[in-house]
Scaffold this active site. Structure first.
Site, PDB file in Angstrom:
ATOM      1  N   LYS A 160       0.595   2.938 -11.250  1.00 12.97           N
ATOM      2  CA  LYS A 160       0.219   4.253 -10.733  1.00 12.97           C
ATOM      3  C   LYS A 160       1.127   5.331 -11.336  1.00 12.97           C
ATOM      4  O   LYS A 160       0.665   6.326 -11.861  1.00 12.97           O
ATOM      5  CB  LYS A 160       0.324   4.240  -9.209  1.00 12.97           C
ATOM      6  N   GLU A 189       9.842  -2.785 -13.996  1.00 11.37           N
ATOM      7  CA  GLU A 189       9.326  -4.129 -14.278  1.00 11.37           C
ATOM      8  C   GLU A 189       8.108  -4.050 -15.204  1.00 11.37           C
ATOM      9  O   GLU A 189       8.004  -4.770 -16.199  1.00 11.37           O
ATOM     10  CB  GLU A 189       8.904  -4.834 -12.983  1.00 11.37           C
ATOM     11  N   GLY A 199      -0.271   2.754  -3.744  1.00 13.83           N
ATOM     12  CA  GLY A 199      -0.422   1.542  -4.540  1.00 13.83           C
ATOM     13  C   GLY A 199      -1.045   0.395  -3.761  1.00 13.83           C
ATOM     14  O   GLY A 199      -1.940  -0.296  -4.243  1.00 13.83           O
ATOM     15  N   ARG A 200      -0.604   0.206  -2.513  1.00 13.02           N
ATOM     16  CA  ARG A 200      -1.101  -0.937  -1.736  1.00 13.02           C
ATOM     17  C   ARG A 200      -2.523  -0.724  -1.218  1.00 13.02           C
ATOM     18  O   ARG A 200      -3.095  -1.611  -0.600  1.00 13.02           O
ATOM     19  CB  ARG A 200      -0.134  -1.254  -0.599  1.00 13.02           C
ATOM     20  N   GLU A 217       4.874  -2.973   3.867  1.00 14.62           N
ATOM     21  CA  GLU A 217       5.330  -1.750   3.203  1.00 14.62           C
ATOM     22  C   GLU A 217       4.810  -0.534   3.975  1.00 14.62           C
ATOM     23  O   GLU A 217       5.411   0.535   3.948  1.00 14.62           O
ATOM     24  CB  GLU A 217       4.852  -1.715   1.746  1.00 14.62           C
ATOM     25  N   HIS A 251      -0.034 -28.933   7.960  1.00 15.00           N
ATOM     26  CA  HIS A 251       0.914 -30.012   7.701  1.00 15.00           C
ATOM     27  C   HIS A 251       2.298 -29.480   7.358  1.00 15.00           C
ATOM     28  O   HIS A 251       3.127 -30.209   6.829  1.00 15.00           O
ATOM     29  CB  HIS A 251       0.392 -30.901   6.572  1.00 15.00           C
ATOM     30  N   LYS A 306      16.061  -0.333  -6.020  1.00 10.68           N
ATOM     31  CA  LYS A 306      15.736   0.035  -7.407  1.00 10.68           C
ATOM     32  C   LYS A 306      16.891   0.812  -8.013  1.00 10.68           C
ATOM     33  O   LYS A 306      17.318   0.560  -9.130  1.00 10.68           O
ATOM     34  CB  LYS A 306      14.510   0.973  -7.427  1.00 10.68           C
TER      35      LYS A 306
HETATM   36  O1  LIG Z   1       1.874   1.172  -9.643  1.00 12.19           O
HETATM   37  P1  LIG Z   1       3.318   1.492  -9.782  1.00 12.19           P
HETATM   38  O2  LIG Z   1       3.557   2.968  -9.834  1.00 12.19           O
HETATM   39  O3  LIG Z   1       3.908   0.795 -10.994  1.00 12.19           O
HETATM   40  O4  LIG Z   1       4.051   0.971  -8.507  1.00 12.19           O
HETATM   41  C1  LIG Z   1       4.161  -0.375  -8.161  1.00 12.19           C
HETATM   42  C2  LIG Z   1       4.823  -0.519  -6.809  1.00 12.19           C
HETATM   43  O5  LIG Z   1       6.062   0.182  -6.888  1.00 12.19           O
HETATM   44  C3  LIG Z   1       6.853   0.268  -5.714  1.00 12.19           C
HETATM   45  O6  LIG Z   1       7.415  -0.977  -5.419  1.00 12.19           O
HETATM   46  C4  LIG Z   1       6.073   0.739  -4.526  1.00 12.19           C
HETATM   47  O7  LIG Z   1       6.830   0.548  -3.371  1.00 12.19           O
HETATM   48  C5  LIG Z   1       4.760  -0.010  -4.398  1.00 12.19           C
HETATM   49  O8  LIG Z   1       3.999   0.562  -3.372  1.00 12.19           O
HETATM   50  C6  LIG Z   1       3.993   0.065  -5.689  1.00 12.19           C
HETATM   51  O9  LIG Z   1       2.784  -0.619  -5.523  1.00 12.19           O
END
Ligand SMILES: O=P(O)(O)OC[C@H]1O[C@H](O)[C@H](O)[C@@H](O)[C@@H]1O
Length: 430
Positions: free
Chosen positions: A83, A89, A153-154, A239, A270, A394
């Site tokens: 986003k 990462e 994002g979620r 989150e 199990h 982060k």
């Molecule tokens: O899609 P991006 O901008 O790379 O973000 C990826 C993720 O980054 C962070 O960890 C936010 O807390 C998440 O809500 C998000 O989904």
């Protein structure tokens, strides 16, 4: 996005050497990974264009190494999904994947006079709200799909973040998936509260947390295709509602977001059901099951799906009604183990059934949990749409990089626990 998906599916869009795309690799993390990977796994039987997907998320180099090790670079399309297009990462993995692609194409003599830029343009697309950063990475903005920055994002799997899904399953399936979201949105928007499923389930969760003291919530899909659903729900719910400050800035004086967790049935039976049935904690559980199997199978005369569902019905029955002391004794149980065989019952579970796991039903399910999460956030007075708790780690990670690289001054500024861990690393790294 649909037009692009159709071009890849039909083979009109090819890799740099003219071969059609057979694997899409989504590089993303959090909301840019968990939704697509969960839906990909859930709808696998609907993949109909001979294209499979893989997902790289972890910055642990093992993830990218394992995911590309048996890939053919000529038939691979990477989708960098972020986003913000600023996530460490994802951008690191995207650069590593770009290096792998160019090296592997070179080794295969597949570049055929094309430049690195031309190869990247053919094998990398992006999904983001920050198209300027996409261009800076070297991906042609023509091959980037945007969405709106107000989409968390979620909550984004039904946006262009689902591009990998549109390619693998096709626009029609993606539209059915969206129709499921819409149906649940409309239900939530219009149904009176006493018949409104997200409202009722959200209130039940609040009841279980704040009045019965539940700290966790199990999600137990009786469908192997939903094996990533609990992991997906962890980001959505935790989150969103893992907060101790209200939207108005004041601290809460009650519990908020539960720990969501789970595994597909019958595996969980199990492993951890013992604690759900007889432990000292109250664990509300959602059971999900489908009347029709994706793979009808017989074991001799026995329909295996029926055997599977018998477990689902039995577990929810046992949780609700348990087994009394009298029933245990009536079985002739030795006196000294009677107590250990008693099941208290009255342990809350919610069963959700549908005829079949279809794209539409999956969309309904996701939207159901989105709205449940929102209802809980509203009752608790918290903002379910921010995530400040993710930021500190982060920032600290970036601050620590010099110490890990051997800068003694930065190392000595750290607390003794962190300093001794980094010291261990420095002594053992070969
Ligand atoms: O899609 P991006 O901008 O790379 O973000 C990826 C993720 O980054 C962070 O960890 C936010 O807390 C998440 O809500 C998000 O989904």
């Amino acid at each position: 996005m649909y037009a692009f998906a159709d071009r890849v599916r039909s083979g009109e869009w090819t890799g740099v050497s003219g071969k059609r795309i057979e694997t899409v690799v989504n590089i993303g993390i959090g909301g840019s990974d968990l939704g697509p990977v969960m839906v990909y796994e859930a709808l696998k039987p609907y993949a109909d264009a001979g294209i499979s997907a893989r997902f790289i998320s972890n910055i642990d180099p093992t993830d990218v190494a394992e995911k590309v090790s048996d890939l053919d670079p000529e038939t691979t399309l990477f989708i960098v999904a972020s986003k913000t297009f600023g996530t460490l990462e994802t951008l690191t993995n995207a650069r590593v994947a770009r290096d792998w692609l160019l090296t592997a194409l070179g080794e295969a003599n597949a570049l055929q006079g094309k430049t690195a830029e031309e190869a990247v343009a053919q094998h990398f697309i992006a999904v983001s709200t920050a198209l300027d950063k996409v261009a800076a990475f070297g991906i042609d903005p023509e091959n980037a799909f945007g969405f709106w920055d107000w989409v968390g994002g979620r909550y984004s799997v039904d946006s262009a973040i689902g591009t990998s899904l549109a390619i693998v399953f096709g626009p029609k399936v993606f539209e059915e998936f969206l129709a499921g979201f819409h149906a649940m949105d409309e239900h939530f928007r219009t149904a009176p509260f006493e018949k409104n499923v997200p409202v009722l389930m959200g209130l039940l969760n609040v009841w279980n947390v704040n009045f019965l003291g539940a700290e966790t919530h199990a999600v137990l899909p009786y469908d192997q295709y939903l094996h990533r659903f609990p992991a997906y729900l962890q980001q959505l719910t935790m989150e969103s509602n893992g907060k101790s400050v209200r939207a108005d800035g004041s601290f809460v004086d009650y519990s908020t977001g539960e720990v969501f967790w789970g595994e597909p049935g019958t595996n969980g039976q199990h492993a951890f059901y013992q604690l759900i049935h007889q432990g000292t904690r109250l664990i509300p559980a959602d059971f999900l099951a489908f009347a029709n199997p994706a793979h009808p199978t017989k074991d001799g005369e026995q329909d295996v799906h029926e055997l599977f569902l018998a477990n689902f019905f039995a577990q929810t029955q046992a949780l609700a009604f348990g087994k009394t002391e009298d029933e245990v004794r009536a079985e002739g149980t030795a006196e000294h183990v009677v107590n250990a065989r008693i099941f208290s019952g009255n342990r809350p579970s919610t069963s959700i059934m549908a005829s079949r796991l279809t794209p539409r039903v999956l969309g309904e399910l996701i939207a159901l949990y989105e709205h449940i999460t929102f209802v809980q956030g509203i009752v608790w007075g918290i903002d379910s749409f921010d995530q400040w708790g993710v930021e500190l780690g982060k920032k600290l990670a970036l601050d620590l990089v010099p110490a890990i690289e051997g800068d003694r001054e930065v190392l000595e500024r750290q607390d003794s626990s962190t300093a001794s861990l980094i010291d261990y690393y420095l002594k053992h790294r070969k």
